[in-house]
Design a protein around this motif. Structure first.
Motif, PDB file in Angstrom:
ATOM      1  N   VAL A   1       0.855  -1.190   0.000  1.00 12.40           N
ATOM      2  CA  VAL A   1       0.000   0.000   0.000  1.00 12.40           C
ATOM      3  C   VAL A   1       0.895   1.245   0.000  1.00 12.40           C
ATOM      4  O   VAL A   1       0.846   2.051  -0.911  1.00 12.40           O
ATOM      5  CB  VAL A   1      -0.979   0.004   1.196  1.00 12.40           C
ATOM      6  CG1 VAL A   1      -1.877   1.231   1.142  1.00 12.40           C
ATOM      7  CG2 VAL A   1      -1.822  -1.266   1.192  1.00 12.40           C
TER       8      VAL A   1
ATOM      9  N   GLU B   1      -5.304  10.011  -3.737  1.00 18.28           N
ATOM     10  CA  GLU B   1      -6.437   9.454  -4.471  1.00 18.28           C
ATOM     11  C   GLU B   1      -7.051   8.282  -3.708  1.00 18.28           C
ATOM     12  O   GLU B   1      -6.412   7.702  -2.821  1.00 18.28           O
ATOM     13  CB  GLU B   1      -5.999   9.022  -5.872  1.00 18.28           C
ATOM     14  CG  GLU B   1      -4.954   7.946  -5.859  1.00 18.28           C
ATOM     15  CD  GLU B   1      -4.256   7.804  -7.218  1.00 18.28           C
ATOM     16  OE1 GLU B   1      -4.122   6.657  -7.665  1.00 18.28           O
ATOM     17  OE2 GLU B   1      -3.869   8.814  -7.813  1.00 18.28           O
ATOM     18  N   SER B   2      -8.280   7.975  -4.057  1.00 11.86           N
ATOM     19  CA  SER B   2      -9.008   6.884  -3.411  1.00 11.86           C
ATOM     20  C   SER B   2      -8.220   5.581  -3.546  1.00 11.86           C
ATOM     21  O   SER B   2      -7.748   5.239  -4.621  1.00 11.86           O
ATOM     22  CB  SER B   2     -10.378   6.741  -4.069  1.00 11.86           C
ATOM     23  OG  SER B   2     -11.078   5.679  -3.479  1.00 11.86           O
ATOM     24  N   GLY B   3      -8.058   4.872  -2.442  1.00  9.39           N
ATOM     25  CA  GLY B   3      -7.387   3.583  -2.449  1.00  9.39           C
ATOM     26  C   GLY B   3      -5.883   3.661  -2.240  1.00  9.39           C
ATOM     27  O   GLY B   3      -5.215   2.627  -2.175  1.00  9.39           O
TER      28      GLY B   3
ATOM     29  N   GLY C   1      -4.340   4.589   0.420  1.00  7.80           N
ATOM     30  CA  GLY C   1      -3.975   4.090   1.750  1.00  7.80           C
ATOM     31  C   GLY C   1      -4.107   5.098   2.880  1.00  7.80           C
ATOM     32  O   GLY C   1      -3.544   4.897   3.962  1.00  7.80           O
TER      33      GLY C   1
ATOM     34  N   SER D   1      -6.736   5.916   4.850  1.00  7.00           N
ATOM     35  CA  SER D   1      -7.394   5.356   6.043  1.00  7.00           C
ATOM     36  C   SER D   1      -6.501   4.303   6.697  1.00  7.00           C
ATOM     37  O   SER D   1      -6.423   4.220   7.933  1.00  7.00           O
ATOM     38  CB  SER D   1      -8.747   4.746   5.671  1.00  7.00           C
ATOM     39  OG  SER D   1      -9.618   5.738   5.162  1.00  7.00           O
TER      40      SER D   1
ATOM     41  N   HIS E   1     -10.353  15.856   0.840  1.00  9.01           N
ATOM     42  CA  HIS E   1     -10.244  16.177  -0.584  1.00  9.01           C
ATOM     43  C   HIS E   1     -10.650  17.626  -0.814  1.00  9.01           C
ATOM     44  O   HIS E   1     -10.678  18.082  -1.951  1.00  9.01           O
ATOM     45  CB  HIS E   1     -11.148  15.255  -1.411  1.00  9.01           C
ATOM     46  CG  HIS E   1     -10.773  13.811  -1.309  1.00  9.01           C
ATOM     47  ND1 HIS E   1      -9.602  13.316  -1.841  1.00  9.01           N
ATOM     48  CD2 HIS E   1     -11.375  12.767  -0.719  1.00  9.01           C
ATOM     49  CE1 HIS E   1      -9.522  12.029  -1.577  1.00  9.01           C
ATOM     50  NE2 HIS E   1     -10.588  11.673  -0.893  1.00  9.01           N
TER      51      HIS E   1
HETATM   52  N1  LIG Z   1      -8.100  -5.408   5.236  1.00  8.54           N
HETATM   53  C1  LIG Z   1      -7.656  -5.236   3.990  1.00  8.54           C
HETATM   54  N2  LIG Z   1      -7.189  -6.289   3.264  1.00  8.54           N
HETATM   55  C2  LIG Z   1      -6.706  -6.122   2.019  1.00  8.54           C
HETATM   56  N3  LIG Z   1      -6.618  -4.936   1.402  1.00  8.54           N
HETATM   57  C3  LIG Z   1      -7.062  -3.860   2.070  1.00  8.54           C
HETATM   58  C4  LIG Z   1      -7.590  -3.934   3.384  1.00  8.54           C
HETATM   59  N4  LIG Z   1      -7.937  -2.683   3.792  1.00  8.54           N
HETATM   60  C5  LIG Z   1      -7.637  -1.868   2.752  1.00  8.54           C
HETATM   61  N5  LIG Z   1      -7.117  -2.559   1.737  1.00  8.54           N
HETATM   62  C6  LIG Z   1      -6.632  -1.998   0.436  1.00  8.54           C
HETATM   63  O1  LIG Z   1      -5.613  -1.063   0.754  1.00  8.54           O
HETATM   64  C7  LIG Z   1      -5.687   0.061  -0.096  1.00  8.54           C
HETATM   65  C8  LIG Z   1      -5.831   1.327   0.723  1.00  8.54           C
HETATM   66  O2  LIG Z   1      -7.128   1.404   1.296  1.00  8.54           O
HETATM   67  P1  LIG Z   1      -7.578   2.661   2.143  1.00  8.54           P
HETATM   68  O3  LIG Z   1      -8.939   2.398   2.651  1.00  8.54           O
HETATM   69  O4  LIG Z   1      -6.531   2.965   3.147  1.00  8.54           O
HETATM   70  O5  LIG Z   1      -7.583   3.795   1.023  1.00  8.54           O
HETATM   71  P2  LIG Z   1      -7.975   5.345   1.139  1.00  8.54           P
HETATM   72  O6  LIG Z   1      -6.821   6.122   0.623  1.00  8.54           O
HETATM   73  O7  LIG Z   1      -8.446   5.644   2.519  1.00  8.54           O
HETATM   74  O8  LIG Z   1      -9.187   5.445   0.098  1.00  8.54           O
HETATM   75  P3  LIG Z   1     -10.532   6.377   0.131  1.00  8.54           P
HETATM   76  O9  LIG Z   1     -10.099   7.766  -0.280  1.00  8.54           O
HETATM   77  O10 LIG Z   1     -11.395   5.734  -0.914  1.00  8.54           O
HETATM   78  O11 LIG Z   1     -11.110   6.328   1.494  1.00  8.54           O
HETATM   79  C9  LIG Z   1      -6.868  -0.192  -1.039  1.00  8.54           C
HETATM   80  O12 LIG Z   1      -6.363  -0.683  -2.238  1.00  8.54           O
HETATM   81  C10 LIG Z   1      -7.686  -1.238  -0.303  1.00  8.54           C
HETATM   82  O13 LIG Z   1      -8.364  -2.043  -1.222  1.00  8.54           O
END
Ligand SMILES: Nc1ncnc2c1ncn2[C@@H]1O[C@H](COP(=O)(O)OP(=O)(O)OP(=O)(O)O)[C@@H](O)[C@H]1O
Ligand SMILES: [Mg+2]
Length: 222
Positions: A22, A41-43, A45, A47, A199
């Motif tokens: 990640v 960007e979304s995804g 990492g 969160s 954002h």
């Molecule tokens: N428990 C998990 N097992 C496997 N992959 C995970 C898990 N939790 C998150 N991911 C993956 O890790 C990556 C980061 O997820 P995360 O939720 O941190 O993104 P984000 O930046 O907060 O996105 P958003 O802006 O959409 O909230 C994503 O590709 C997600 O699919």
């Protein structure tokens, strides 16, 4: 109260889920009174990073110190105590307890610390504009009202570290401004450190510095 030194120190933090990386190389140091915004960007990492900072998820490599304590060196009970006393977390999905009223949800962090302070609960409910719905159950609230419950609950015990995951994502501009001011007040007047995922340009404008999370770490934006 809390020891001198930074509220949060992060060194070489990396997270993988199985074979999928990640992020890696996340370094960050937040003294008291520092408010940063985190873009990405979304995804990417964001969160996941907040969860690692809170000791709710385990990083694959690197180190997180909260108030000088290495989270990896504590057992789960000690980490929970540290979170309870010093952390306010506004979750992206709120995590409000469905069977408790708004006021009881907000009072919960105080209750867990053995503090009964209805006046403080009223004060923070007023700050986020929820006094009128204090006795309602979460199912009787709008999305933006639920978000404000989560924010009030993160602020009520005046934590040293605030982690807020898109705290104004569901709010109209005026209400967003109001809750951002409540978060900023905890930083400016009470010396908390804050990491806010957002954002929104308007939200980021409250922060001292803006970073973008990339797979290779944090990049300074302003
Ligand atoms: N428990 C998990 N097992 C496997 N992959 C995970 C898990 N939790 C998150 N991911 C993956 O890790 C990556 C980061 O997820 P995360 O939720 O941190 O993104 P984000 O930046 O907060 O996105 P958003 O802006 O959409 O909230 C994503 O590709 C997600 O699919
Ligand atoms: Mg997220």
């Amino acid at each position: 109260m809390s020891p001198p030194g930074p509220v949060l120190r992060v060194q070489g933090l990396a997270k993988r889920f199985g074979q999928t990386g990640v992020f890696e190389g996340v370094d960050l140091e937040l003294p008291r009174g520092r408010f940063i915004a985190l873009l990405g960007e979304s995804g990417v990492g964001k969160s996941t990073l907040l969860n690692c900072l809170a000791g709710l998820d385990e990083p694959t490599a690197g180190r997180v110190e909260l108030l000088g304590q290495d989270l990896a060196g504590l057992d789960e009970a000690a980490r929970a105590r540290l979170r309870r006393a010093h952390l306010g977390f506004v979750f992206q999905a709120f995590h409000v307890l469905p069977h408790l009223s708004v006021a009881d949800n907000v009072a919960l962090p105080l209750l867990l610390l053995g503090r009964d302070d209805p006046a403080r609960v009223q004060e923070v409910l007023a700050e986020v504009g929820l006094l009128a719905v204090a006795q309602r159950l979460p199912e009787q609230l709008s999305g933006g009202q639920l978000q404000r419950v989560a924010i009030a609950r993160a602020l009520v015990h005046r934590p040293a570290l605030l982690l807020a995951d898109e705290p104004s994502g569901n709010l109209d501009p005026d209400t967003a401004e109001r809750v951002l001011q409540a978060l900023a007040a905890q930083v400016r007047r009470h010396g908390a450190a804050c990491v806010m995922v957002t954002h929104s340009q308007a939200a980021a404008a409250h922060a001292d510095a803006v970073y973008q999370l990339t797979p290779q770490g944090l990049r300074s934006v302003r």
